[in-house]
Design an enzyme around this catalytic site. Structure first.
Site, short mmCIF file in Angstrom:
data_model
loop_
_atom_site.label_atom_id
_atom_site.label_comp_id
_atom_site.label_asym_id
_atom_site.label_seq_id
_atom_site.Cartn_x
_atom_site.Cartn_y
_atom_site.Cartn_z
N ASN A 100 62.82 43.21 1.39
CA ASN A 100 62.76 44.04 2.60
C ASN A 100 63.44 43.32 3.75
OD1 ASN A 100 61.87 46.18 4.37
ND2 ASN A 100 60.29 44.78 5.12
N HIS A 105 63.40 42.88 7.63
CA HIS A 105 62.44 43.10 8.74
C HIS A 105 63.00 42.50 10.02
CE1 HIS A 105 58.66 43.72 10.77
NE2 HIS A 105 58.74 42.49 11.22
N SER A 125 64.58 38.92 9.17
CA SER A 125 64.20 38.18 7.96
C SER A 125 64.34 39.08 6.75
CB SER A 125 62.73 37.73 8.02
OG SER A 125 62.46 37.01 9.20
N ASP A 185 54.87 43.01 5.35
CA ASP A 185 55.83 42.02 5.87
C ASP A 185 55.34 40.59 5.60
OD1 ASP A 185 57.41 44.13 6.86
OD2 ASP A 185 56.28 44.18 8.73
C1 GRF Z 1 66.65 47.98 10.80
O1 GRF Z 1 66.56 47.53 12.10
C2 GRF Z 1 65.66 47.22 9.96
O2 GRF Z 1 65.42 45.93 10.40
C3 GRF Z 1 64.42 48.03 10.12
O3 GRF Z 1 64.86 49.36 10.21
C4 GRF Z 1 66.18 49.39 10.70
C5 GRF Z 1 67.00 50.20 9.76
O4 GRF Z 1 68.23 50.58 10.28
N1 GRF Z 1 63.48 47.76 9.08
P1 GRF Z 1 69.25 51.42 9.38
O5 GRF Z 1 68.53 52.66 8.91
O6 GRF Z 1 69.70 50.56 8.24
O7 GRF Z 1 70.37 51.77 10.30
#
Ligand code: GRF
Length: 219
Positions: A109, A111, A138, A147
């Site tokens: 994932n 994050h 991360s 997370d």
């Molecule tokens: C990213 O900021 C990621 O860190 C978070 O959700 C967002 C996803 O953006 N978990 P996208 O849909 O890939 O544009």
């Protein structure tokens, strides 16, 4: 080298998915994108998948009786593609044991925080409120704890005077894309194993989280 079979889970815009597609298309990333799965029917990322010729599946969580049923369906769809790596790229649902039990150690994932700081949502504002001098993103192994699984890689950016959550998010976003591409590239070139809450790279325990370098390598 053989392409790594990956499945990508999204819920929205899919800019991180797009970064993977672009890196695949440019020849940098040796991945076979088997399936894109979205829990949101009108996620923009689904259009990105279609444009790139990647099959996609919509599994709207609210159409399932409960979380367990959704997880069961999700596990079946993922399993059908036999991915070696499952990438959560902006997937805004908690993955339950019905999925984790089948793919433990093979789900990562992205994050938007320097874990273990700021698990959960609204990480940009929380980093600002805490007076942090840096923020970042991360990539971690997904476990039952939100997370909470072992972190494999991170990217750091400074928090600047006058930053608000929007400016911070805008500056982090392109770095997240680089982190994700570099980390998936790392998986294509190394044997990454996860056991007893520890990551092993080519048989050696990972003691320090890999950091994204300016040349986009990880070390
Ligand atoms: C990213 O900021 C990621 O860190 C978070 O959700 C967002 C996803 O953006 N978990 P996208 O849909 O890939 O544009």
């Amino acid at each position: 080298m053989r392409d790594l079979k990956v499945t990508v889970l999204i819920s929205g815009n899919g800019s991180n998915l797009q970064a993977l597609i672009d890196a695949r298309d440019s020849g940098r990333l040796g991945i076979n994108m088997i399936n894109v799965i979205s829990n949101v029917a009108d996620a923009k990322g689904l259009e990105r998948a279609a444009r790139a010729g990647i099959p996609s599946t919509v599994l709207e969580h609210q159409r399932f009786a409960d979380r367990n049923e959704f997880d069961r369906a999700l596990a079946m769809v993922i399993a059908a593609g036999e991915p070696e790596l499952v990438i959560l790229a902006g997937f805004m649902r908690i993955i339950g044991p019905g999925v984790l039990n089948h793919f433990e150690g093979r789900i990562i994932n992205l994050h938007p925080s320097l874990l273990p700081l700021h698990k959960g949502t609204d990480t940009y504002q929380r980093a600002l409120d805490a007076g942090d001098c840096e923020h970042g993103a991360s990539i971690h192994i997904v476990t039952g704890e939100l997370d909470g699984g072992a972190v494999i890689s991170q990217v750091r950016i400074p928090i600047l005077a006058g930053d608000d959550k929007h400016s911070l998010a805008a500056r982090l976003s392109p770095m997240e894309h680089r982190l994700l591409v570099s980390t998936v590239e790392f998986f294509t070139g190394h044997d990454v194993e996860y056991r007893e809450d520890t990551i092993f790279i080519d048989g050696n325990r990972l003691d320090n989280i890999l950091q994204l370098q300016p040349d986009e390598s990880l070390s």
